[in-house]
Enzyme design. Structure first.
Site, short mmCIF file in Angstrom:
data_model
loop_
_atom_site.label_atom_id
_atom_site.label_comp_id
_atom_site.label_asym_id
_atom_site.label_seq_id
_atom_site.Cartn_x
_atom_site.Cartn_y
_atom_site.Cartn_z
N LYS A 184 0.85 -1.18 0.00
CA LYS A 184 0.00 0.00 0.00
C LYS A 184 0.89 1.24 0.00
O LYS A 184 1.90 1.30 0.71
CB LYS A 184 -0.90 0.01 1.24
CG LYS A 184 -1.80 -1.20 1.35
CD LYS A 184 -2.91 -1.17 0.31
CE LYS A 184 -3.86 -2.34 0.48
NZ LYS A 184 -5.04 -2.26 -0.39
N ASP A 227 -0.63 -0.26 -4.41
CA ASP A 227 -2.06 0.04 -4.32
C ASP A 227 -2.25 1.38 -3.63
O ASP A 227 -1.85 1.56 -2.48
CB ASP A 227 -2.77 -1.07 -3.53
CG ASP A 227 -4.28 -0.96 -3.59
OD1 ASP A 227 -4.79 0.04 -4.11
OD2 ASP A 227 -4.95 -1.89 -3.10
N GLU A 244 -2.08 0.65 -8.66
CA GLU A 244 -3.48 0.26 -8.52
C GLU A 244 -4.34 1.37 -7.92
O GLU A 244 -3.97 1.99 -6.93
CB GLU A 244 -3.56 -0.99 -7.65
CG GLU A 244 -4.95 -1.52 -7.39
CD GLU A 244 -4.91 -2.79 -6.56
OE1 GLU A 244 -5.89 -3.05 -5.83
OE2 GLU A 244 -3.91 -3.53 -6.62
N GLU A 252 -11.61 -2.83 -8.68
CA GLU A 252 -12.26 -3.30 -7.47
C GLU A 252 -13.41 -2.39 -7.04
O GLU A 252 -14.29 -2.82 -6.30
CB GLU A 252 -11.27 -3.46 -6.33
CG GLU A 252 -10.79 -2.15 -5.72
CD GLU A 252 -9.92 -2.36 -4.49
OE1 GLU A 252 -10.46 -2.27 -3.38
OE2 GLU A 252 -8.71 -2.61 -4.65
N ASP A 300 -13.92 -7.69 -9.54
CA ASP A 300 -14.18 -8.38 -8.28
C ASP A 300 -15.60 -8.94 -8.33
O ASP A 300 -16.56 -8.20 -8.52
CB ASP A 300 -14.03 -7.36 -7.15
CG ASP A 300 -14.24 -7.94 -5.76
OD1 ASP A 300 -15.06 -8.85 -5.60
OD2 ASP A 300 -13.60 -7.45 -4.81
N HIS A 342 -9.46 -8.68 -7.61
CA HIS A 342 -9.25 -8.16 -6.27
C HIS A 342 -9.88 -9.09 -5.23
O HIS A 342 -11.04 -9.48 -5.35
CB HIS A 342 -9.88 -6.75 -6.18
CG HIS A 342 -10.06 -6.25 -4.79
ND1 HIS A 342 -11.29 -6.22 -4.16
CD2 HIS A 342 -9.17 -5.74 -3.91
CE1 HIS A 342 -11.16 -5.72 -2.95
NE2 HIS A 342 -9.88 -5.42 -2.77
#
Length: 373
Positions: free
Chosen positions: A168, A197, A223, A249, A272, A299
């Protein structure tokens, strides 16, 4: 022709096994609506979806009050027709997360029922492109984790055969993200993928700036850098960096994915099942992505997505985040860093019914057996 005779509903609130933080939120609970459908032949299928802590009660009311009555008496094998009927019945609330999450639980249950009746695992029923897919892990990459812990987790994952680790990003200053990721890259070397992400945490200009700063680290993807409805912003970003842009996602319609792909606003699709409305629309998005030569890296929901990723030729990665261990007696099989497609008929999840009954929230546990007039 077997018709749907009974629909059972329950919801379980799962606490994540590790602390999960990103640029905009903390993932503190997983509300898990579970739908079990029984047809007149006695065949049973179970599906589920999820929230990250809010909206579960609204999903359950939509399921019980508005969708379940439309299922009773329907031919359980008419999955496409049922999906479109339920979507139209809720068109005033479509497109949105609550409706899509509810549709996903029903649609997945129907696919599970069909696969079990036909004696096929989902990955074969839905396409059968391959029997395994590479894994990357996210569990050691949350935003609050210190740099050395990120490095240690990535090295451990690499030693186990994982193909990559996701980190992240979105620290207050880009230099912090750069320092953390640089330490990981130096430790794992060039042959190991680092995914990032952003969790929709940046403006366009800041995303361009950070992507440029991180360019030398050869990231697998960037992402959700921007709010999911900012298609033009993603176009501008995609044209400004060589790093692949991953989205999906937080998209809830096949048409949203179409716009992203048509405009060149993404290069990786992370559709997703729980957000798009089930397996039926998931497959449509995956096949559309194949036409654009775009890989699919779904995801979350690894226990279900391993089958779907193996079903389509452009399925590239499965994201390792275990979450159903307390509710299932089955475990995803991992071999040399790859997730193996389940061999048993159905969606590949063996529910622990005693655990489900014990953990179900009583006020959201109900059964519908006849059509409301």
């Amino acid at each position: 022709m077997a018709r749907i005779e009974k629909v059972e509903f329950r919801m379980v609130d799962l606490v994540p096994k590790v602390r999960r933080t990103d640029a905009i939120q903390s993932f503190v609970s997983q509300e898990t609506p579970i739908v079990t459908i029984t047809d007149s032949d006695g065949a049973v299928g179970t599906g589920y979806s999820y929230t990250i802590g809010t909206g579960g009660s609204s999903v359950m009311r939509l399921l019980v009050d508005h969708l379940a009555p439309r299922l009773i008496g329907r031919d359980a094998d008419m999955i496409e027709g049922i999906w479109h009927e339920l979507e139209f019945a809720t068109h005033a609330t479509t497109i949105g997360a609550i409706t899509s999450i509810a549709l996903a639980a029903v649609d997945t249950a129907l696919w599970d029922l069909r696969a079990r009746k036909q004696g096929l695992p989902l990955w074969k029923l839905a396409g059968g492109a391959k029997d395994r897919c590479p894994l990357y892990t996210t569990e050691g990459g949350w935003l609050h984790i210190e740099t050395q812990a990120l490095v240690d987790d990535a090295l451990d994952a690499k030693s186990k055969g994982f193909t990559g680790s996701k980190m992240k990003i979105g620290r207050p200053h880009g230099s912090e993200d750069f320092e953390r990721l640089s330490a990981v890259r130096a430790a794992v070397g060039d042959g190991y993928e680092i995914m990032t992400d952003c969790n929709q945490g940046f403006t366009v200009d800041e995303a361009i700036r950070r992507a440029d700063r991180l360019r030398e680290l050869d990231l697998a993807w960037f992402e959700e850098p921007l709010p999911a409805d900012d298609i033009d912003g993603h176009v501008r970003l995609s044209r400004s960096t060589a790093t692949p842009i991953a989205i999906g996602e937080s998209l809830y319609s096949i048409r949203h994915f179409r716009e992203y792909m048509q405009k060149g606003a993404c290069s990786i699709v992370q559709v997703d099942v729980g957000r798009i409305g089930g397996i039926t629309p998931w497959l449509k998005v995956a096949h559309a992505a194949e036409a654009f030569d775009i890989p699919v890296c779904p995801h979350f929901l690894m226990e279900l997505h391993v089958s779907l990723t193996c079903a389509v030729p452009n399925g590239k990665y499965v994201e390792y985040i275990p979450q159903l261990d307390d509710l299932t007696s089955s475990r995803m099989t991992i071999e040399d860093g790859h997730a193996l497609a389940p061999s048993e008929p159905g969606i590949g999840i063996d529910w622990d019914w005693d655990a489900l009954r014990a953990k179900s929230i009583p006020e959201f546990t109900t059964t519908v057996t006849q059509r409301e007039e």
